[in-house]
Scaffold this active site. Structure first.
Site, PDB file in Angstrom:
ATOM      1  N   CYS A   1       8.419 -14.848   5.714  1.00 36.19           N
ATOM      2  CA  CYS A   1       9.681 -14.680   5.498  1.00 36.19           C
ATOM      3  C   CYS A   1      10.791 -15.302   6.601  1.00 36.19           C
ATOM      4  O   CYS A   1      11.627 -16.121   6.222  1.00 36.19           O
ATOM      5  CB  CYS A   1      10.269 -13.243   5.604  1.00 36.19           C
ATOM      6  SG  CYS A   1       9.677 -11.940   6.481  1.00 36.19           S
TER       7      CYS A   1
HETATM    8  N1  LIG Z   1       7.897  -7.593   3.170  1.00 35.93           N
HETATM    9  C1  LIG Z   1       8.248  -8.984   3.258  1.00 35.93           C
HETATM   10  O1  LIG Z   1       9.389  -9.136   3.291  1.00 35.93           O
HETATM   11  C2  LIG Z   1       6.991 -10.026   3.489  1.00 35.93           C
HETATM   12  C3  LIG Z   1       7.759 -11.341   2.928  1.00 35.93           C
HETATM   13  C4  LIG Z   1       6.698 -12.596   3.044  1.00 35.93           C
HETATM   14  C5  LIG Z   1       5.295 -12.226   3.261  1.00 35.93           C
HETATM   15  N2  LIG Z   1       5.040 -10.961   3.492  1.00 35.93           N
HETATM   16  C6  LIG Z   1       3.594 -10.597   3.446  1.00 35.93           C
HETATM   17  O2  LIG Z   1       3.027 -10.238   2.346  1.00 35.93           O
HETATM   18  C7  LIG Z   1       1.970  -9.486   2.687  1.00 35.93           C
HETATM   19  C8  LIG Z   1       2.376  -7.896   2.046  1.00 35.93           C
HETATM   20  O3  LIG Z   1       3.448  -7.317   2.704  1.00 35.93           O
HETATM   21  P1  LIG Z   1       4.014  -6.351   1.953  1.00 35.93           P
HETATM   22  O4  LIG Z   1       5.389  -6.070   2.659  1.00 35.93           O
HETATM   23  O5  LIG Z   1       4.253  -6.015   0.443  1.00 35.93           O
HETATM   24  O6  LIG Z   1       3.115  -5.000   2.737  1.00 35.93           O
HETATM   25  P2  LIG Z   1       2.988  -3.547   2.436  1.00 35.93           P
HETATM   26  O7  LIG Z   1       4.162  -3.079   1.553  1.00 35.93           O
HETATM   27  O8  LIG Z   1       2.292  -2.819   3.388  1.00 35.93           O
HETATM   28  O9  LIG Z   1       1.901  -3.825   1.133  1.00 35.93           O
HETATM   29  C9  LIG Z   1       0.688  -4.104   1.220  1.00 35.93           C
HETATM   30  C10 LIG Z   1      -0.217  -3.553   0.404  1.00 35.93           C
HETATM   31  O10 LIG Z   1      -1.509  -3.903   0.544  1.00 35.93           O
HETATM   32  C11 LIG Z   1      -2.618  -3.069   0.370  1.00 35.93           C
HETATM   33  N3  LIG Z   1      -3.571  -2.958   1.513  1.00 35.93           N
HETATM   34  C12 LIG Z   1      -3.230  -2.508   2.616  1.00 35.93           C
HETATM   35  N4  LIG Z   1      -4.178  -2.829   3.389  1.00 35.93           N
HETATM   36  C13 LIG Z   1      -5.262  -3.112   2.573  1.00 35.93           C
HETATM   37  C14 LIG Z   1      -6.633  -3.653   2.847  1.00 35.93           C
HETATM   38  N5  LIG Z   1      -7.276  -3.662   4.000  1.00 35.93           N
HETATM   39  N6  LIG Z   1      -7.309  -4.169   1.692  1.00 35.93           N
HETATM   40  C15 LIG Z   1      -6.753  -4.267   0.631  1.00 35.93           C
HETATM   41  N7  LIG Z   1      -5.657  -3.734   0.305  1.00 35.93           N
HETATM   42  C16 LIG Z   1      -4.790  -3.468   1.237  1.00 35.93           C
HETATM   43  C17 LIG Z   1      -1.950  -1.649   0.060  1.00 35.93           C
HETATM   44  O11 LIG Z   1      -1.937  -1.221  -1.074  1.00 35.93           O
HETATM   45  P3  LIG Z   1      -3.159   0.157  -1.273  1.00 35.93           P
HETATM   46  O12 LIG Z   1      -3.250   0.904  -0.163  1.00 35.93           O
HETATM   47  O13 LIG Z   1      -2.452   0.685  -2.663  1.00 35.93           O
HETATM   48  O14 LIG Z   1      -4.359  -0.773  -1.664  1.00 35.93           O
HETATM   49  C18 LIG Z   1      -0.418  -1.953   0.321  1.00 35.93           C
HETATM   50  O15 LIG Z   1       0.579  -1.481  -0.463  1.00 35.93           O
HETATM   51  C19 LIG Z   1       1.824  -9.185   4.289  1.00 35.93           C
HETATM   52  O16 LIG Z   1       0.814 -10.147   4.504  1.00 35.93           O
HETATM   53  C20 LIG Z   1       3.066  -9.600   4.483  1.00 35.93           C
HETATM   54  O17 LIG Z   1       3.104 -10.395   5.965  1.00 35.93           O
HETATM   55  C21 LIG Z   1       5.769  -9.961   3.362  1.00 35.93           C
END
Ligand SMILES: NC(=O)c1ccc[n+]([C@@H]2O[C@H](COP(=O)([O-])OP(=O)(O)OC[C@H]3O[C@@H](n4cnc5c(N)ncnc54)[C@H](OP(=O)(O)O)[C@@H]3O)[C@@H](O)[C@H]2O)c1
Length: 345
Positions: free
Chosen positions: A151
């Site tokens: 981001c």
């Molecule tokens: N938030 C942003 O603004 C943003 C922007 C660009 C990119 N990103 C990237 O996108 C990715 C997701 O971000 P997010 O903000 O959506 O994170 P998040 O809200 O923490 O969600 C990540 C999801 O992945 C699952 N998870 C966690 N650990 C895992 C594992 N070891 N194996 C499999 N599933 C797992 C979890 O679901 P369950 O526990 O239900 O399985 C969790 O809900 C990250 O890499 C982040 O850096 C985020």
């Protein structure tokens, strides 16, 4: 015919945005929204904006089940886990878009330094195309693995790429101060990101050590203007969506504001989500919930480029940009399913 898409990590904020964007996408059908913690639960129990919009439930299919039932995988998983979970699909040659940072950096050493871990699948890195459609649309069209930018990195790339392409960057260090919303930290509350500890304050974090720096240096270098590095101060701000970045870098030659506005307008002439503004400042409200970004370039009195950019971290900085790449990979118009304005105010 619709492409069948699986969203991995669908309980998170990135996963929720992917669901919001892809459920109404005209050329895509979401066939799986995976979760380890919520399998069997309707997605609308977690993402309340989807109540009445979809009957889909989270699931925990095996890799073999996903390979049999999907055409495309979009991962919204934490870095580290993402490279591991996506590897079988990448190896099989399935189209994969990864929102995490795991496949963005070509240099293993940079990955080790900035992510503080060894990459679990270095052999797959050469397959990845960096998912910045404003620079790499052609490469994304032919890619099987797209590493969607971070981001903050998106805000910085969009600020620097037009100047880099025009040969206007002198090659020194850039300086960036950027404020970000709480949703950038993901759905799980932690001590530094929980509402009570950040709602009434502005707090710098990961100062000069944020992991998005090396992908911007790599991307700006790919645009033809190597920069020496970026001194980056991220600041957590008391908003839910949005990034506002102020970017400065030495100019290679004097350029007035009007000339810079022309350079930026020409670079973004075919970019469907660009708003090059010169009549007002970029801001987060006017792009919230959308894939649009706003950018304004000027020059400072001592010959630096000065750019302000605004994006929605979850859309242009996350799920929306990933959908833009997905569209290109599927041979669709890159705006498919994304082409709507946000709300005002
Ligand atoms: N938030 C942003 O603004 C943003 C922007 C660009 C990119 N990103 C990237 O996108 C990715 C997701 O971000 P997010 O903000 O959506 O994170 P998040 O809200 O923490 O969600 C990540 C999801 O992945 C699952 N998870 C966690 N650990 C895992 C594992 N070891 N194996 C499999 N599933 C797992 C979890 O679901 P369950 O526990 O239900 O399985 C969790 O809900 C990250 O890499 C982040 O850096 C985020």
């Amino acid at each position: 015919m619709s492409a069948r898409v699986a969203i991995l990590g669908a309980t998170g904020y990135g996963g929720g945005e992917l669901l919001r964007l892809l459920i109404r996408h005209p050329n895509v059908r979401v066939v799986a929204a995976t979760s380890r913690s919520a399998a069997g639960t309707p997605v609308s129990r977690v993402h309340r904006n989807l109540e009445g919009v979809t009957d889909l439930a989270f699931s925990a299919p095996s890799d073999a089940e996903l390979m049999a039932s999907c055409d495309v995988i979009v991962g919204a998983l934490p870095h580290g886990a993402s490279a591991e979970v996506l590897a079988p699909f990448v190896r099989r040659g399935m189209p994969v878009v990864d929102l995490s940072g795991d496949y963005r950096l070509r240099s293993l050493e940079d990955y080790r330094t900035w992510y503080r871990r060894d990459h679990p699948h270095p052999e797959l890195i050469p397959r990845a195309v960096y998912g910045c459609p404003e620079l790499f649309a052609e490469a994304i069209r032919g890619a099987s693995l797209v590493a969607s930018p971070g981001c903050f990195a998106t805000a910085m790339n969009l600020a620097l790429l037009p100047a880099a392409r025009a040969g206007l960057l002198a090659g020194g260090r850039a300086t960036v101060v950027a404020m970000t919303a709480s949703s950038g930290s993901g759905a799980e509350a932690r001590a530094g990101t929980h509402h009570p500890t950040r709602a009434e304050t502005l707090r710098p974090y990961k100062v000069l050590s944020h992991q998005h720096v090396p992908e911007v240096v790599q991307c700006v270098g790919d645009a033809g203007a190597p920069i020496a590095g970026i001194d980056f101060t991220p600041i957590s701000a008391p908003i839910v969506r949005g990034i506002l970045a102020v970017v400065q870098a030495p100019l290679s030659a004097p350029a007035d504001d009007e000339a810079l506005a022309t350079v930026y307008s020409e670079f973004y002439a075919d970019a469907p989500f660009a708003r090059v503004v010169s009549h007002r400042e970029p801001e987060c409200q006017s792009i919230a919930g959308t894939n649009y970004f706003e950018v304004r370039a000027r020059s400072t009195a001592d010959g630096n480029l000065h750019v302000v950019t605004a994006i929605d971290n979850l859309v242009k900085g996350g799920a929306g940009q990933a959908v833009q790449s997905l569209n290109l990979m599927l041979g669709l118009d890159q705006s498919a399913g994304l082409d709507w304005p946000g709300t005002w105010p």
